[in-house]
Motif scaffolding. Structure first.
Motif, mmCIF file in Angstrom:
data_model
loop_
_atom_site.group_PDB
_atom_site.id
_atom_site.type_symbol
_atom_site.label_atom_id
_atom_site.label_comp_id
_atom_site.label_asym_id
_atom_site.label_seq_id
_atom_site.Cartn_x
_atom_site.Cartn_y
_atom_site.Cartn_z
ATOM 1 N N GLN A 9 8.481 2.711 -11.963
ATOM 2 C CA GLN A 9 8.862 2.103 -10.694
ATOM 3 C C GLN A 9 9.986 2.951 -10.106
ATOM 4 O OE1 GLN A 9 8.270 -0.852 -8.824
ATOM 5 N NE2 GLN A 9 6.468 -1.477 -9.997
ATOM 6 N N ILE A 10 9.753 3.477 -8.923
ATOM 7 C CA ILE A 10 10.766 4.274 -8.233
ATOM 8 C C ILE A 10 11.013 3.641 -6.873
ATOM 9 C CG2 ILE A 10 11.410 6.550 -7.344
ATOM 10 C CD1 ILE A 10 9.463 7.803 -9.334
ATOM 11 N N ASN A 11 12.199 3.127 -6.691
ATOM 12 C CA ASN A 11 12.557 2.451 -5.431
ATOM 13 C C ASN A 11 11.524 1.396 -5.043
ATOM 14 O OD1 ASN A 11 14.830 4.095 -5.237
ATOM 15 N ND2 ASN A 11 13.788 5.615 -3.973
ATOM 16 N N GLY A 12 11.071 0.655 -6.055
ATOM 17 C CA GLY A 12 10.131 -0.424 -5.807
ATOM 18 C C GLY A 12 8.679 -0.006 -5.664
ATOM 19 N N GLU A 51 10.502 12.487 -6.294
ATOM 20 C CA GLU A 51 10.878 11.070 -6.285
ATOM 21 C C GLU A 51 11.384 10.610 -4.923
ATOM 22 O OE1 GLU A 51 10.960 12.623 -10.413
ATOM 23 O OE2 GLU A 51 11.888 13.298 -8.525
ATOM 24 N N GLU A 52 11.904 11.540 -4.132
ATOM 25 C CA GLU A 52 12.418 11.195 -2.812
ATOM 26 C C GLU A 52 11.308 10.904 -1.812
ATOM 27 O OE1 GLU A 52 16.355 14.100 -3.363
ATOM 28 O OE2 GLU A 52 14.701 14.695 -2.040
ATOM 29 N N SER A 55 8.452 6.622 -0.620
ATOM 30 C CA SER A 55 8.135 5.774 0.533
ATOM 31 C C SER A 55 6.967 6.360 1.331
ATOM 32 C CB SER A 55 9.355 5.591 1.427
ATOM 33 O OG SER A 55 9.778 6.811 2.000
#
Length: 271
Positions: A9-12, A51-52, A55
């Protein structure tokens, strides 16, 4: 290096991480099964990490695509804590930047091969990216016929980058530096504007450009399309430009104004 498939899970956002021939890859899948397993690759700019992009990957997956990102060469998990790759590249863009571009272009081929064989995606790939990730997209679209639609964002098809101002000091022209033979090899092999023949049958590309971008001036892409039109008019017609206008619309401003162009780009790109 752990070669096992890992759920994270990365930033949801739920993603799967795998290593592909030494390349760290993350991907998000659509919530519901799709009639076909389709892949969209999205890459970061210079100094960024996979990872950035979660979104962006989440939005792509919401459109029914497997959304995949990986670290550029010498970036993220492929770099070291002691090396600020962004700062180093800006000391000599040609010597240090061209190998990042060239090696990552080769990695695109490896990742697509792996995804077709292991994720069972159809070999009709969408690809896009921001800044350097967009540069890589433009190049890959000229050498890999599996790429069917491209979305380069504030990117250039000319690795010489004429008219490039400093990203951090936009009032100062940036010295592009001098390449060594290793770096020159990648330029000679891959620079899009000096290999126009590769774009005779290029896929549709939608370039998001900043009207006031003086780090990657829109004139670079416009000159590419103009020169392509002289040789392959139908190919040039497949290049679509969308200008983000007004002030501020310099290089980094375009990313900050994502809500003005991202949804429309997805509508065009992921069909």
């Amino acid at each position: 290096m752990n070669n096992e498939k890992q759920r994270q899970q990365i930033n949801g956002v739920e993603v799967t991480k795998e290593w592909v021939d030494g390349i760290p890859v993350i991907y998000a899948e659509p919530a519901e099964p799709q009639p076909e397993r389709r892949l969209a690759i999205f890459l970061s700019g210079l100094g960024g990490k996979k990872e950035e992009l979660v979104s962006y990957l989440s939005d792509i997956a919401d459109r029914g695509f497997i959304a995949l990102a990986f670290d550029l060469y010498q970036h993220g998990e492929r770099g070291t804590a002691q090396d600020d790759v962004k700062a180093r590249v800006f000391t000599n863009m040609r010597r240090y930047g061209w190998p990042v571009l060239g090696q990552t272009i080769l990695d695109v081929e490896r990742v697509i091969d792996w995804a077709v064989g292991n994720l069972e995606v159809v070999p009709q790939i969408r690809m896009g990216g921001i800044s350097m990730g967009g540069d890589i997209t433009i190049c890959a679209a000229g050498i890999d016929s599996r790429i069917k639609r491209g979305a380069p964002i504030i990117a250039t098809p000319d690795w010489l980058r004429p008219g490039m101002y400093d990203l951090f000091r936009p009032d100062r022209i940036l010295d592009p530096g001098t390449p060594d033979r290793y770096a020159s090899f990648f330029y000679e092999q891959f620079n899009p504007i000096t290999h126009l023949e590769r774009y005779a049958n290029c896929p549709p590309l939608c370039l998001i450009l900043g009207a006031e971008d003086n780090h990657i001036p829109p004139e670079n892409a416009e000159r590419f399309r103009s020169e392509l039109a002289g040789l392959y008019p139908e190919a040039a017609d497949r290049l679509v430009f969308h200008y983000v206008t007004g002030t501020p619309s310099n290089h980094m401003d375009i990313i900050a104004r994502r809500n003005e162009w991202w949804e429309g780009l997805l509508d065009w790109w992921l069909i």
